[in-house]
Design an enzyme around this catalytic site. Structure first.
Site, PDB file in Angstrom:
ATOM      1  N   HIS A 227      61.739  44.548   9.766  1.00  0.00           N
ATOM      2  CA  HIS A 227      61.023  45.480  10.637  1.00  0.00           C
ATOM      3  C   HIS A 227      61.529  45.493  12.075  1.00  0.00           C
ATOM      4  CE1 HIS A 227      58.114  46.259   7.473  1.00  0.00           C
ATOM      5  NE2 HIS A 227      57.962  44.962   7.313  1.00  0.00           N
TER       6      HIS A 227
ATOM      7  N   CYS B 249      27.110  39.734   9.307  1.00  0.00           N
ATOM      8  CA  CYS B 249      26.045  40.730   9.482  1.00  0.00           C
ATOM      9  C   CYS B 249      25.144  40.793   8.255  1.00  0.00           C
ATOM     10  CB  CYS B 249      26.646  42.105   9.746  1.00  0.00           C
ATOM     11  SG  CYS B 249      27.348  42.317  11.386  1.00  0.00           S
TER      12      CYS B 249
END
Length: 284
Positions: free
Chosen positions: A103, A245
């Site tokens: 990359h 959560c």
């Protein structure tokens, strides 16, 4: 019968605490990092259930926490960014290749990637977030082992890749096969769970701007992940936060990397379209 009454009582008490708590709207401060102003308040796109204006969670934090994010030198998450850069350039697996070998310079090749996450994977036949893409690349190209979801190495690579998109607007695709996942995420977002009978929307729509105990409830955007949370004393993934959560509602959480959390990730990213990527952000 007594058990049912206790459970309902807990839910009602929690709702009363939120509804009766102090209201403190988000502040009007400006988030500027190294001279670059980050878009933390933007006009919502048509059809967004939040309302007219999207507001970053940064505006709901105290001055001290906000200041940590405004300077990369002070931001404790940048220890992970530095580690991520080292890992990016380190050869791994049987291939003996590094991320950089394929990359190149991450400041160019990874720019904008975080802003589009999660994206559709033809290999997985589902949306993948950065964690899944990182692990797929390790297995497919480096012939290396998977990284655990919230391992220091995974968080570091995630943070390093994500910071290349900082300041760019969140823009996710929900077309084609992603639409069904978006709808599933929407359904889960409004589904009440647990003994407290809360949904994601209970805090982040119905009681946004109020306090639940010491927590100033925000609109619940995900543009800052992975982020450094003072409560954690470390960097953490979005799925870790979502799991917490659900646990807070006294419900059994979905596993990290589950289809349920991935669907919620896609839906909540869509809700925050237009806000700038802040990762790695700092929260309480």
């Amino acid at each position: 019968m007594k058990t049912t009454i206790k459970i309902l009582g807990a839910g009602c008490a929690a709702l009363a605490l939120v509804a009766g708590g102090a209201f403190a709207g988000p502040d009007d401060d400006v988030l500027s990092i190294d001279g670059e102003v980050i878009a933390t308040k933007v006009k919502a796109k048509e059809g967004n259930p939040i309302g007219d204006t999207l507001i970053s969670g940064w505006h709901y934090r105290n001055d001290e926490t906000q200041a940590l994010q405004m300077d990369d030198f002070d931001n404790p998450a940048f220890v992970y960014v530095q580690l991520g850069e080292e890992l990016w350039n380190t050869a791994e697996g049987e291939s003996g290749q590094s991320c950089a070998d394929c990359h190149g310079d991450a400041t160019e090749s990874m720019k904008g990637l975080r802003a589009r996450m999660p994206t559709w994977s033809e290999v997985g036949q589902k949306p993948w977030g950065l964690e899944q893409w990182i692990n797929w690349s390790r297995i497919e190209h480096q012939k290396a082992s998977e990284l655990k979801w919230d391992s220091q190495e995974m968080l570091a690579l995630n943070a390093y890749i994500s910071v290349q998109s900082r300041g760019m607007p969140v823009e996710v695709d929900i077309s084609g096969p992603l639409e069904a996942w978006w709808k599933k995420g929407e359904e889960l977002y409004y589904t009440r769970t647990g003994q407290l009978d809360f949904a994601c929307a209970s805090c982040h729509e119905d009681y946004n701007g109020m306090y639940l105990r010491s927590d100033h409830l925000s609109q619940g955007h995900t543009n800052g992940f992975p982020l450094y949370r003072l409560k954690w004393q470390g960097l953490g993934s979005l799925h870790r936060r979502l799991t917490g959560c659900v646990q807070d509602t006294r419900a059994e959480p979905y596993p990290v990397a589950s289809d349920e959390l991935t669907a919620i990730e896609l839906y909540v990213a869509w809700r925050g379209q237009g806000l700038s990527v802040e990762a790695p952000a700092v929260r309480q």
